[in-house]
Every structure is written in C-alpha cells, then in structure tokens.
Write a protein that holds these residues in place. Sequence first.
Motif, PDB file in Angstrom:
ATOM      1  N   LYS A  49      36.697 -61.525  26.485  1.00  0.00           N
ATOM      2  CA  LYS A  49      37.720 -60.741  25.783  1.00  0.00           C
ATOM      3  C   LYS A  49      37.062 -59.526  25.104  1.00  0.00           C
ATOM      4  O   LYS A  49      37.582 -58.412  25.164  1.00  0.00           O
ATOM      5  CB  LYS A  49      38.367 -61.661  24.724  1.00  0.00           C
ATOM      6  N   ARG A  50      35.898 -59.755  24.478  1.00  0.00           N
ATOM      7  CA  ARG A  50      35.226 -58.636  23.798  1.00  0.00           C
ATOM      8  C   ARG A  50      34.684 -57.630  24.825  1.00  0.00           C
ATOM      9  O   ARG A  50      34.706 -56.429  24.586  1.00  0.00           O
ATOM     10  CB  ARG A  50      34.111 -59.169  22.892  1.00  0.00           C
ATOM     11  N   LEU A  51      34.205 -58.146  25.973  1.00  0.00           N
ATOM     12  CA  LEU A  51      33.735 -57.234  27.029  1.00  0.00           C
ATOM     13  C   LEU A  51      34.882 -56.310  27.446  1.00  0.00           C
ATOM     14  O   LEU A  51      34.701 -55.098  27.606  1.00  0.00           O
ATOM     15  CB  LEU A  51      33.240 -58.048  28.235  1.00  0.00           C
ATOM     16  N   ILE A 148      32.264 -51.253  19.871  1.00  0.00           N
ATOM     17  CA  ILE A 148      31.948 -51.101  21.301  1.00  0.00           C
ATOM     18  C   ILE A 148      30.532 -51.634  21.482  1.00  0.00           C
ATOM     19  O   ILE A 148      29.585 -51.070  20.928  1.00  0.00           O
ATOM     20  CB  ILE A 148      31.977 -49.613  21.745  1.00  0.00           C
ATOM     21  N   LYS A 149      30.397 -52.725  22.225  1.00  0.00           N
ATOM     22  CA  LYS A 149      29.041 -53.264  22.450  1.00  0.00           C
ATOM     23  C   LYS A 149      28.473 -52.468  23.630  1.00  0.00           C
ATOM     24  O   LYS A 149      28.528 -52.905  24.779  1.00  0.00           O
ATOM     25  CB  LYS A 149      29.125 -54.765  22.731  1.00  0.00           C
ATOM     26  N   SER A 150      27.956 -51.292  23.300  1.00  0.00           N
ATOM     27  CA  SER A 150      27.621 -50.337  24.362  1.00  0.00           C
ATOM     28  C   SER A 150      26.152 -50.422  24.760  1.00  0.00           C
ATOM     29  O   SER A 150      25.326 -50.967  24.033  1.00  0.00           O
ATOM     30  CB  SER A 150      27.962 -48.914  23.906  1.00  0.00           C
ATOM     31  N   ALA A 181      26.187 -52.996   6.375  1.00  0.00           N
ATOM     32  CA  ALA A 181      26.935 -53.079   7.638  1.00  0.00           C
ATOM     33  C   ALA A 181      26.464 -54.332   8.391  1.00  0.00           C
ATOM     34  O   ALA A 181      27.051 -55.398   8.214  1.00  0.00           O
ATOM     35  CB  ALA A 181      26.764 -51.808   8.447  1.00  0.00           C
ATOM     36  N   GLU A 182      25.384 -54.202   9.149  1.00  0.00           N
ATOM     37  CA  GLU A 182      24.946 -55.354   9.953  1.00  0.00           C
ATOM     38  C   GLU A 182      23.491 -55.192  10.363  1.00  0.00           C
ATOM     39  O   GLU A 182      22.888 -54.140  10.150  1.00  0.00           O
ATOM     40  CB  GLU A 182      25.821 -55.492  11.199  1.00  0.00           C
ATOM     41  N   GLY A 183      22.964 -56.259  10.966  1.00  0.00           N
ATOM     42  CA  GLY A 183      21.603 -56.209  11.490  1.00  0.00           C
ATOM     43  C   GLY A 183      21.586 -55.508  12.844  1.00  0.00           C
ATOM     44  O   GLY A 183      22.632 -55.136  13.377  1.00  0.00           O
ATOM     45  N   THR A 184      20.382 -55.343  13.418  1.00  0.00           N
ATOM     46  CA  THR A 184      20.281 -54.640  14.704  1.00  0.00           C
ATOM     47  C   THR A 184      20.909 -55.456  15.830  1.00  0.00           C
ATOM     48  O   THR A 184      21.424 -54.895  16.786  1.00  0.00           O
ATOM     49  CB  THR A 184      18.810 -54.336  15.067  1.00  0.00           C
ATOM     50  N   VAL A 185      20.848 -56.796  15.689  1.00  0.00           N
ATOM     51  CA  VAL A 185      21.480 -57.678  16.688  1.00  0.00           C
ATOM     52  C   VAL A 185      22.171 -58.848  15.996  1.00  0.00           C
ATOM     53  O   VAL A 185      22.290 -59.928  16.563  1.00  0.00           O
ATOM     54  CB  VAL A 185      20.439 -58.243  17.697  1.00  0.00           C
ATOM     55  N   SER A 186      22.613 -58.647  14.766  1.00  0.00           N
ATOM     56  CA  SER A 186      23.139 -59.793  14.012  1.00  0.00           C
ATOM     57  C   SER A 186      24.123 -59.350  12.939  1.00  0.00           C
ATOM     58  O   SER A 186      24.149 -58.182  12.555  1.00  0.00           O
ATOM     59  CB  SER A 186      21.979 -60.550  13.349  1.00  0.00           C
ATOM     60  N   GLY A 208      31.004 -60.072  15.282  1.00  0.00           N
ATOM     61  CA  GLY A 208      30.266 -61.068  16.066  1.00  0.00           C
ATOM     62  C   GLY A 208      31.116 -62.300  16.321  1.00  0.00           C
ATOM     63  O   GLY A 208      31.897 -62.728  15.468  1.00  0.00           O
ATOM     64  N   ILE A 209      30.936 -62.870  17.502  1.00  0.00           N
ATOM     65  CA  ILE A 209      31.668 -64.089  17.862  1.00  0.00           C
ATOM     66  C   ILE A 209      31.140 -65.248  17.010  1.00  0.00           C
ATOM     67  O   ILE A 209      31.897 -66.105  16.562  1.00  0.00           O
ATOM     68  CB  ILE A 209      31.546 -64.310  19.383  1.00  0.00           C
ATOM     69  N   THR A 210      29.849 -65.231  16.709  1.00  0.00           N
ATOM     70  CA  THR A 210      29.271 -66.241  15.823  1.00  0.00           C
ATOM     71  C   THR A 210      29.815 -66.050  14.407  1.00  0.00           C
ATOM     72  O   THR A 210      30.145 -67.022  13.722  1.00  0.00           O
ATOM     73  CB  THR A 210      27.728 -66.115  15.826  1.00  0.00           C
ATOM     74  N   ARG A 211      29.926 -64.806  13.977  1.00  0.00           N
ATOM     75  CA  ARG A 211      30.452 -64.490  12.640  1.00  0.00           C
ATOM     76  C   ARG A 211      31.856 -65.081  12.469  1.00  0.00           C
ATOM     77  O   ARG A 211      32.165 -65.703  11.455  1.00  0.00           O
ATOM     78  CB  ARG A 211      30.480 -62.966  12.476  1.00  0.00           C
ATOM     79  N   ASN A 245      23.908 -64.719  15.149  1.00  0.00           N
ATOM     80  CA  ASN A 245      24.317 -64.176  16.454  1.00  0.00           C
ATOM     81  C   ASN A 245      24.335 -65.312  17.471  1.00  0.00           C
ATOM     82  O   ASN A 245      23.948 -66.443  17.151  1.00  0.00           O
ATOM     83  CB  ASN A 245      23.485 -62.958  16.897  1.00  0.00           C
ATOM     84  N   SER A 246      24.783 -65.006  18.678  1.00  0.00           N
ATOM     85  CA  SER A 246      25.020 -66.068  19.668  1.00  0.00           C
ATOM     86  C   SER A 246      23.749 -66.811  20.054  1.00  0.00           C
ATOM     87  O   SER A 246      23.815 -67.989  20.390  1.00  0.00           O
ATOM     88  CB  SER A 246      25.616 -65.476  20.947  1.00  0.00           C
ATOM     89  N   THR A 247      22.603 -66.137  20.049  1.00  0.00           N
ATOM     90  CA  THR A 247      21.388 -66.847  20.468  1.00  0.00           C
ATOM     91  C   THR A 247      20.705 -67.553  19.299  1.00  0.00           C
ATOM     92  O   THR A 247      20.283 -68.680  19.420  1.00  0.00           O
ATOM     93  CB  THR A 247      20.382 -65.911  21.177  1.00  0.00           C
TER      94      THR A 247
HETATM   95  N1  PLP Z   1      25.914 -57.098  15.570  1.00  0.00           N
HETATM   96  C1  PLP Z   1      25.228 -56.510  16.571  1.00  0.00           C
HETATM   97  C2  PLP Z   1      24.868 -55.072  16.461  1.00  0.00           C
HETATM   98  C3  PLP Z   1      24.841 -57.250  17.689  1.00  0.00           C
HETATM   99  O1  PLP Z   1      24.154 -56.665  18.691  1.00  0.00           O
HETATM  100  C4  PLP Z   1      25.177 -58.631  17.759  1.00  0.00           C
HETATM  101  C5  PLP Z   1      24.783 -59.440  18.902  1.00  0.00           C
HETATM  102  O2  PLP Z   1      24.023 -59.068  19.735  1.00  0.00           O
HETATM  103  C6  PLP Z   1      25.886 -59.199  16.686  1.00  0.00           C
HETATM  104  C7  PLP Z   1      26.245 -58.398  15.616  1.00  0.00           C
HETATM  105  C8  PLP Z   1      26.277 -60.658  16.727  1.00  0.00           C
HETATM  106  O3  PLP Z   1      27.263 -60.877  17.717  1.00  0.00           O
HETATM  107  P1  PLP Z   1      27.523 -62.298  18.360  1.00  0.00           P
HETATM  108  O4  PLP Z   1      27.686 -63.261  17.236  1.00  0.00           O
HETATM  109  O5  PLP Z   1      28.806 -62.094  19.119  1.00  0.00           O
HETATM  110  O6  PLP Z   1      26.365 -62.627  19.226  1.00  0.00           O
END
Ligand code: PLP
Length: 294
Positions: A49-51, A148-150, A181-186, A208-211, A245-247
């Motif tokens: 859905k997010r894609l 946008i997860k670009s 705001a947020e982390g680089t991947v979290s 984030g889906i985990t969020r 995050n998801s991982t």
């Molecule tokens: N914020 C950013 C910038 C991310 O790149 C990610 C995941 O890669 C997240 C947040 C966490 O997202 P999710 O919980 O969907 O993995």
Amino acid sequence: MFIYLNSKLVPSAEAKVSVFDHGFLYGDGIYETMRVYDGVVFLIDEHLKRLRRSASLIGLDIPKNDADIKGAVYDTLMANSFNDAYVRLTVSRGYGDIGLDPDLCKEPTFIVIAEKFKPYPRSYYEAGIRLIIAAVRRNLKQALDPQIKSLNFLNNILAKIEAKRTDANEAVMLNAAGHLAEGTVSNVFFVKDSVLCTPSVECGILDGITRTLVTGLAVKNGIHVWEGEFTPEYLYSASEVFITNSTMEIMPVNSVDAVHFKIGETAKLLLTKYRQEVNAYVREKKGEAPSLWE
Ligand code: PLP
C-alpha cells in the motif's frame, strides 16, 4: 544468489540495469524494505500500500498488480531458499533518454532483492545504541515529501555521514522549523512523564509501518501516546528513547549527543509485544505463503 528483474529471476551477476535508467540518473523511483520471518513477509500488504502511495505521489504506474508483486517476492525468496530475510522492492521510472521528462521512460524497472537476514548485535538491544542530532535538516515536505520512500536518499546519507564521523549508530534529523523529524532509516520515540512521544506525520516524516504498529501496541497496553511537535530539548529530557523500523523492530537508545539514557521498561515491553505480534502474524499467514521447504 537470484534477483527478480522486471519479469524473471536472474543470477545476481546478470542482474544489470542500464546507465540510462532514470533511477540511476535522477533517483527517480521508489522502494520498500520488508522483513521475512520464517518464510512469511511481515505486513506485506501495508508495504505494498505504501509502495503504491509513493508511486502515486511521483506519478508512476507500477505495471504489476499486488498478486504479481507478492509472487515475485516469494519466488525470489524460494529461489534463494531464504527463510529469515530482508527484502528490498525497487521500482524506478525505467530506461529512457537523458532528460527529466518522465515520459522519456516507457516501462518502469522492477527489482526484488532478498538477502539472508543478518541479526543486529545482541548488545544493541541489551545496552542500546548511540544517536546524534544531525546538523543537516530533513527535506522540507513541501519540497520532497518524506512520505515518498524515494530512491533519492542523499538527505539521509548526509545525516548518516555525520553519525559515522562521531561513531554514532543513527542520526536524527530536525525539520526546517527545528522540530524533531526522524532518523535516516528509522522513526524516533521517547518517554517523558510516562507519555510515549513521537513526531507527528505533519513534522515531515515517513510514517513507518513499524511506527504505526508500535503506537497501536502502546495504546492497547495502556500507554498514553502523544504524536506532536518536539524540540530536541524535549528529547534530551526524556526518561528513555528508542527507534523503530521494519528490520531492527524496536531498538533502545543509550545516548543522544552527550545525554545518556537508561534502557527503559517501555521499549522492553513494546519489543516483547511486537515479537508476539510477529509470531501471531506468521502463524496466521504461514498457510498462505508458499513454503520454502515443499
Ligand atoms: N523513516 C525513514 C526515513 C526510513 O527510511 C524508514 C525505513 O527504512 C523508516 C522511517 C521506518 O519505516 P518502517 O517502519 O516502515 O520500516
């Protein structure tokens, strides 16, 4: 290792994309990262859905329906015999002449990469990780919306470089107004006065889906959640901090810049609940996901 490229699985050495691909030339494309537990892709429907939301925000038509995409993901996992894995789904604008016009590209490039899941060190979960607040600000949502997860991740990479310079594990970015705001991947969470706080989507973050799962689990377990605007001082004065995050799922934080934190009970409780949720999901979906061992 096998990679799914456009419409078929190919050995990784043959998984090549043109230098004229607009994903390569301009970062014009989108992606998702998912985690696979015991052969089941966790929350695949939410990721798809997010894609599609990312695709729609950049005016990209993904030439596959959800069943085709799920088929490609599971084919990739089976071809590699991966049971616990990380999956990255990438869709770029595709091959086209040089120039920004998206219509130069006739067909998006579709890629599934799966890798065996490499667990984070146990010590990260037991002793926490180090964060810094980066000097670089998160992209303005009115310019390049973090929803946008670009494929264009330079904003996050610049913050990651700052983290690496100080041996920190992750960097938190502020938005243009100076709010977290947020982390680089979290995504970032902290507990203050027994309230679980996290920057709201309006602050300019990827939701984030985990969020979403973690805030839902917190509410279910009687924890008050506040999604809002927070200055770094708010975070510094928290009783505990964690990122998601998801991982990595839920990762406790032991310091942000020079401020130290204890590994708190909220992160521990939510991680236990999160893993119960994963187990229940895997049990429920196991029959639906093609078994790797048939
Ligand atoms: N914020 C950013 C910038 C991310 O790149 C990610 C995941 O890669 C997240 C947040 C966490 O997202 P999710 O919980 O969907 O993995």
